[in-house]
Design an enzyme around this catalytic site. Structure first.
Site, mmCIF file in Angstrom:
data_model
loop_
_atom_site.group_PDB
_atom_site.id
_atom_site.type_symbol
_atom_site.label_atom_id
_atom_site.label_comp_id
_atom_site.label_asym_id
_atom_site.label_seq_id
_atom_site.Cartn_x
_atom_site.Cartn_y
_atom_site.Cartn_z
ATOM 1 N N ASN A 9 57.961 35.651 -33.539
ATOM 2 C CA ASN A 9 58.722 34.855 -32.568
ATOM 3 C C ASN A 9 58.351 33.402 -32.815
ATOM 4 O OD1 ASN A 9 59.826 33.579 -30.368
ATOM 5 N ND2 ASN A 9 58.431 34.503 -28.862
ATOM 6 N N TRP A 10 59.252 32.679 -33.463
ATOM 7 C CA TRP A 10 58.938 31.290 -33.830
ATOM 8 C C TRP A 10 58.987 30.342 -32.647
ATOM 9 C CZ3 TRP A 10 62.122 30.364 -38.986
ATOM 10 C CH2 TRP A 10 61.512 31.094 -40.025
ATOM 11 N N LYS A 11 59.571 30.779 -31.540
ATOM 12 C CA LYS A 11 59.747 29.887 -30.381
ATOM 13 C C LYS A 11 60.503 28.625 -30.837
ATOM 14 C CE LYS A 11 55.757 32.091 -28.430
ATOM 15 N NZ LYS A 11 54.688 32.102 -27.457
ATOM 16 N N HIS A 94 61.659 37.012 -22.513
ATOM 17 C CA HIS A 94 60.314 36.533 -22.855
ATOM 18 C C HIS A 94 59.724 35.814 -21.637
ATOM 19 C CE1 HIS A 94 57.103 34.228 -24.692
ATOM 20 N NE2 HIS A 94 57.126 35.110 -25.671
ATOM 21 N N GLU A 96 58.173 33.145 -21.324
ATOM 22 C CA GLU A 96 58.454 31.701 -21.270
ATOM 23 C C GLU A 96 59.847 31.431 -20.708
ATOM 24 O OE1 GLU A 96 57.441 30.916 -25.343
ATOM 25 O OE2 GLU A 96 55.333 31.288 -24.874
ATOM 26 N N GLU A 166 53.719 42.066 -23.319
ATOM 27 C CA GLU A 166 53.018 40.819 -23.589
ATOM 28 C C GLU A 166 52.355 40.307 -22.313
ATOM 29 O OE1 GLU A 166 54.811 38.722 -27.271
ATOM 30 O OE2 GLU A 166 55.955 38.096 -25.521
ATOM 31 N N GLY A 172 49.487 32.774 -26.510
ATOM 32 C CA GLY A 172 49.143 31.426 -26.971
ATOM 33 C C GLY A 172 47.789 30.935 -26.486
ATOM 34 N N SER A 209 48.536 36.591 -28.728
ATOM 35 C CA SER A 209 47.442 36.204 -29.610
ATOM 36 C C SER A 209 47.111 37.239 -30.684
ATOM 37 C CB SER A 209 46.193 35.850 -28.789
ATOM 38 O OG SER A 209 46.462 34.729 -27.952
ATOM 39 N N GLY A 230 53.582 35.358 -32.046
ATOM 40 C CA GLY A 230 54.052 33.984 -31.875
ATOM 41 C C GLY A 230 53.425 33.055 -32.892
ATOM 42 N N GLY A 231 52.360 32.355 -32.476
ATOM 43 C CA GLY A 231 51.720 31.329 -33.302
ATOM 44 C C GLY A 231 51.445 31.768 -34.728
HETATM 45 P P1 PGA Z 1 51.300 34.256 -29.391
HETATM 46 O O1 PGA Z 1 52.766 34.480 -28.740
HETATM 47 O O2 PGA Z 1 51.198 35.271 -30.517
HETATM 48 O O3 PGA Z 1 51.312 32.851 -29.877
HETATM 49 O O4 PGA Z 1 50.307 34.515 -28.333
HETATM 50 C C1 PGA Z 1 53.326 35.747 -28.586
HETATM 51 C C2 PGA Z 1 54.673 35.642 -27.950
HETATM 52 O O5 PGA Z 1 54.858 34.787 -27.066
HETATM 53 O O6 PGA Z 1 55.603 36.404 -28.294
#
Ligand code: PGA
Length: 245
Positions: A9-11, A94, A96, A166, A172, A209, A230-231
Site C-alpha cells: 500500500n503505497w499511500k 483503510h 486512514e 490492521e 506506521g 509495521s 505500507g512503508g
Molecule cells: P505500515 O502501513 O506497514 O507502514 O505500518 C500498513 C498500512 O497502513 O497498510
C-alpha cells in the site's frame, strides 16, 4: 479462496516515473514467488503501473473508490473507471480513510458491494485503536466492523474479497502486533465470516509495521495468509524480501 498474498500500500507516495522504476526493479525479484503479489498505488500511477506490470506476476490495485457509478461527485473515481483500465484490486476502508475522510462502516459496505458488482476485488480493512485494545475491546470492534463491511454480500462474494486486519496502533509506528495476537484476531474475523456466510475460506492479511525482519514469523501463523505492507512496500528490494519471506 484462501491463498498467500503480499500486498503493498503505497499511500500518497510515488510519482509515475518512480512507479515504473519500482515495477521494473521488483518484477525479477519476485518472479518465482509462491505468494500473489499486489501493489496498491495512487490513482495517477495506476495506468503506468499496469502497463509496466503487464508481462509480470505483479497485480495492481487502487487505494479507494466511490460507490456510485457516476455523477456529481467532484474528485471521486468509480469502480467502472478502475475496471476500464484493468485494475484488479481496490483497498476499501483503510483506517486512514476512516480517520481523515470520515469513512464509516456503512460507506465501507457500499464501496465493497459496488466493487464486487463491477468485478473488482476489494481488500477490506478493519482494526482497533490503541484505546480499544487497552480496554479489551479488540475482538468486539473488529468482528462488528467486518460484519458491517460485508453486510448483504453473498457466499460467492466471499471468495472474491481479501480482508486485512490492521491494528491502528501498529500502522506506521514500528510497533507490530505479536504474531500470536495477530493470529488470534484474524481467527476471530474468520469465525465471524463463517458464522455469517457458512465458509471461512477467505484470505486474511495482517498489516501494521510489517518488515523483512518480522514477515516470516507473522506469515507462518496458522490463520495469517500474508500481509498488507505500507512503508516497507516503497522500496523494491525491501518489499521483495517480504514477498519472499
Ligand atoms: P505500515 O502501513 O506497514 O507502514 O505500518 C500498513 C498500512 O497502513 O497498510
Amino acid at each position: 479462496m484462501r491463498r498467500k498474498v503480499i500486498a503493498g500500500n503505497w499511500k500518497m507516495n510515488m510519482l509515475p516515473n518512480e512507479a515504473i522504476d519500482f515495477v521494473n526493479n521488483l518484477a525479477p525479484l519476485v518472479k518465482n514467488s509462491t505468494s500473489e503479489v499486489i501493489i496498491c498505488v495512487p490513482f495517477t500511477d495506476l495506468f503506468y503501473t499496469l502497463l509496466t506490470a503487464q508481462e509480470t506476476n505483479i497485480h495492481v490495485g487502487a487505494q479507494n473508490m466511490h460507490w456510485e457509478e457516476s455523477g456529481a461527485y467532484t474528485g471521486e473515481v468509480s469502480a467502472d473507471m478502475l475496471k476500464a483500465i484493468n485494475v484488479e484490486y481496490v483497498i476499501i476502508g483503510h483506517s486512514e480513510r476512516r480517520q481523515y475522510f470520515n469513512e464509516t462502516d456503512e460507506t465501507v459496505n457500499l464501496k465493497v458491494k459496488s466493487a464486487l458488482a463491477k468485478g473488482l476485488k476489494p481488500i477490506v480493512c478493519v482494526g482497533e485503536t490503541l484505546e480499544q485494545k487497552e480496554t479489551g475491546k479488540t475482538i468486539e470492534v473488529i468482528t462488528t466492523q467486518i460484519a458491517k463491511a460485508l453486510k448483504d454480500l453473498t457466499n460467492d462474494d466471499i471468495s472474491n474479497i481479501i480482508v486485512a486486519y490492521e491494528p491502528i496502533w501498529a500502522i506506521g509506528t514500528g510497533k507490530t502486533a505479536t504474531s500470536e495476537d495477530a493470529n488470534e484476531s484474524i481467527k476471530e474475523i474468520r469465525n465471524e465470516i463463517k458464522k455469517d456466510f457458512g465458509t471461512d475460506d477467505v484470505t486474511i492479511l495482517y498489516g501494521g509495521s510489517v518488515k523483512p525482519e518480522n514477515a516470516k514469523e507473522l506469515f507462518t501463523m496458522s490463520d495469517i495468509d500474508g500481509g498488507l505492507v505500507g512503508g516497507a512496500s516503497l522500496e523494491a528490494q525491501k518489499f521483495s524480501k517480504i514477498v519472499n519471506f
